[in-house]
Scaffold this active site. Structure first.
Site, PDB file in Angstrom:
ATOM      1  CB  SER A   1       1.279  -7.457  -2.344  1.00 31.38           C
ATOM      2  OG  SER A   1       0.001  -7.304  -1.756  1.00 31.38           O
TER       3      SER A   1
ATOM      4  N   GLY B   1      -7.250  -0.719   7.246  1.00 30.52           N
ATOM      5  CA  GLY B   1      -7.832   0.557   7.643  1.00 30.52           C
ATOM      6  C   GLY B   1      -8.583   0.503   8.965  1.00 30.52           C
TER       7      GLY B   1
ATOM      8  CG  LEU C   1      -6.685  -3.938  14.471  1.00 26.65           C
ATOM      9  CD1 LEU C   1      -7.236  -5.273  14.013  1.00 26.65           C
ATOM     10  CD2 LEU C   1      -6.528  -3.945  15.980  1.00 26.65           C
TER      11      LEU C   1
ATOM     12  CB  SER D   1      -2.094  -3.433   8.512  1.00 28.42           C
ATOM     13  OG  SER D   1      -2.497  -2.223   7.942  1.00 28.42           O
ATOM     14  CB  SER D   2       1.642   0.511   7.888  1.00 36.35           C
ATOM     15  OG  SER D   2       1.467   1.351   8.983  1.00 36.35           O
TER      16      SER D   2
ATOM     17  CG  ASP E   1       1.141   1.984  16.023  1.00 41.44           C
ATOM     18  OD1 ASP E   1       0.718   2.088  17.184  1.00 41.44           O
ATOM     19  OD2 ASP E   1       0.731   2.694  15.093  1.00 41.44           O
TER      20      ASP E   1
HETATM   21  C1  GLA Z   1      -0.934   5.983  15.499  1.00 42.08           C
HETATM   22  C2  GLA Z   1       0.578   6.125  15.581  1.00 42.08           C
HETATM   23  C3  GLA Z   1       1.079   5.841  16.987  1.00 42.08           C
HETATM   24  C4  GLA Z   1       0.315   6.638  18.041  1.00 42.08           C
HETATM   25  C5  GLA Z   1      -1.191   6.509  17.797  1.00 42.08           C
HETATM   26  C6  GLA Z   1      -1.988   7.414  18.702  1.00 42.08           C
HETATM   27  O1  GLA Z   1      -1.301   4.642  15.693  1.00 42.08           O
HETATM   28  O2  GLA Z   1       1.205   5.272  14.669  1.00 42.08           O
HETATM   29  O3  GLA Z   1       2.458   6.108  17.071  1.00 42.08           O
HETATM   30  O4  GLA Z   1       0.722   7.969  18.056  1.00 42.08           O
HETATM   31  O5  GLA Z   1      -1.555   6.796  16.462  1.00 42.08           O
HETATM   32  O6  GLA Z   1      -1.839   7.031  20.014  1.00 42.08           O
END
Ligand code: GLA
Length: 381
Positions: free
Chosen positions: A65, A118, A121, A123-124, A168
């Protein structure tokens, strides 16, 4: 970033890697609805995670990393992802792909990125999706993007301990330049909608706070929605999730639920409705209406769903007062991270100065400003 991955790869593993990219995401509107099979409206950004990968002759994976300046090795026959460790995302994706029957063999990997950590956005999710794309490309598995997103979500559930929804990783996988995805989290299908904002633009304000209880609060909110569904099913036997209820059902739902549960259910039901209204507003260029829906979303997340925090409330409320701002709301899971703001381009500079000075005065923290550029989803580079 690509050069830095290549150089790091050379100096650690003495070969040239295959490169994969996966972006972070914003969400225009539709928060805490995805895990109730509801609607969300995310887009990929042009910042994200890059992964360099190459086969090695070992039955082990060596991962380096750049951010942590650390190398980590794990044996493919003994994968034990640990919550909180950066290499967990790589181990999680490998474990799930192996379970699904993909014959992953030893590889070396370098990970780097340019998403502010953090900031909310995702990142994970970007990391897991980039790893999925890289492994799929390296071994020619041709894993469909939707499956990569689903493995990324499962990895988060099983190994990172967050029972997140599909939004996400889906946005990171399917993002399209200058378009947002109106995503149905039941069918996991989407409609692409152009984000044409004319004299306006989107800008994120990073509150620079992340509350340590965010993950457990997230899981609790999800559980409370599931509890509401069970109760409401007594009167609405055909519903599977809160997504199946509409705004006109609210009076009946209120009679069934406790004062603690009802506002949370109400948020999910009204937020799904707002997502459709926002998509229509964007399609017809009605940015005023789009902006007021952002504000309504924030109020619902803060007052009904209770996932905001003083810093996010302050940023949203201050923004609503400022010239040229059509809308502002907290974005993502909550308890920290960013607000998303729709603002007239000509007012952006003044807006940033005003927010910065009032936020510093109130909390002693200098906020970050991130102009949004909507980019493409995951790809081999
Ligand atoms: C995080 C979670 C998503 C979603 C949002 C809230 O980003 O990873 O799946 O639930 O919170 O909308």
């Amino acid at each position: 970033m690509q050069d830095s991955i290549n150089q790091t790869f050379h100096s650690h593993f003495s070969t040239t890697p295959l490169l994969a990219f996966a972006p972070g995401r914003i969400n225009l509107i539709g928060e805490h609805t995805d895990y109730q099979e509801g609607f969300v409206f995310p887009a990929a950004v042009n910042q994200g995670i890059w992964v360099g990968i190459q086969k090695n002759e070992l039955n082990a994976c060596r991962i380096y990393s750049i951010d942590f300046n650390q190398e980590f090795t794990f044996e493919l026959d003994f994968i034990s992802p640990k919550k909180g460790h950066w290499a967990t995302y790589a181990m999680g994706m490998c474990a799930l792909l192996k379970q699904a029957g993909y014959s992953v063999t030893g590889f070396d990997m370098v990970i780097g990125g340019d998403i502010p950590v953090g900031s909310g956005l995702s990142s994970s999710a970007a990391l897991s999706v980039a790893i999925g794309t890289a492994i799929s490309g390296l071994f020619d598995f041709q894993i469909p993007k939707k499956n990569i997103a689903l493995y990324a979500q499962k990895s988060e559930h099983l190994y990172a301990g967050v029972n997140c929804g599909i939004m996400d990783p889906y946005a990171s996988a399917f993002g399209v330049k200058d378009k947002a995805l109106l995503l149905d989290c039941r069918s996991n299908t989407h409609e692409e909608i152009p984000v044409a904002l004319g004299d306006f633009s989107l800008i994120l304000i990073n509150s620079k706070v992340k509350h340590s209880l965010a993950d457990s609060a997230y899981n609790k909110r999800r559980a409370s929605c599931e509890e509401s569904v069970k109760i409401v099913q007594s009167a609405f036997p055909d519903i599977k999730t809160l997504r199946d209820l509409s705004v006109s059902d609210l009076p009946k739902v209120e009679r069934l639920l406790s004062p603690a549960l009802f506002p949370k259910a109400k948020h999910v039901i009204t937020e799904c409705h707002r997502v459709h209204e926002a998509a229509n507003a964007l399609k017809s260029g009605d940015l005023e209406n789009f902006g007021s829906l952002l504000k309504a979303s924030h109020q619902s997340l803060s007052q009904d769903f209770e996932v905001s925090c003083p810093e996010l409330d302050f940023l949203a409320e201050e923004s609503w007062k400022l010239k040229g701002v059509l809308g502002s709301r907290m974005m993502g899971g909550g308890f920290g991270g960013c607000t998303i703001n729709l603002i007239q381009k000509s007012e952006t500079e003044l807006f940033q100065d005003q927010i910065k000075s009032s936020y510093v005065k109130q909390f002693g923290i200098s906020p970050g400003f991130i102009p949004v550029k909507i980019g493409s989803g995951t790809q081999l580079v």
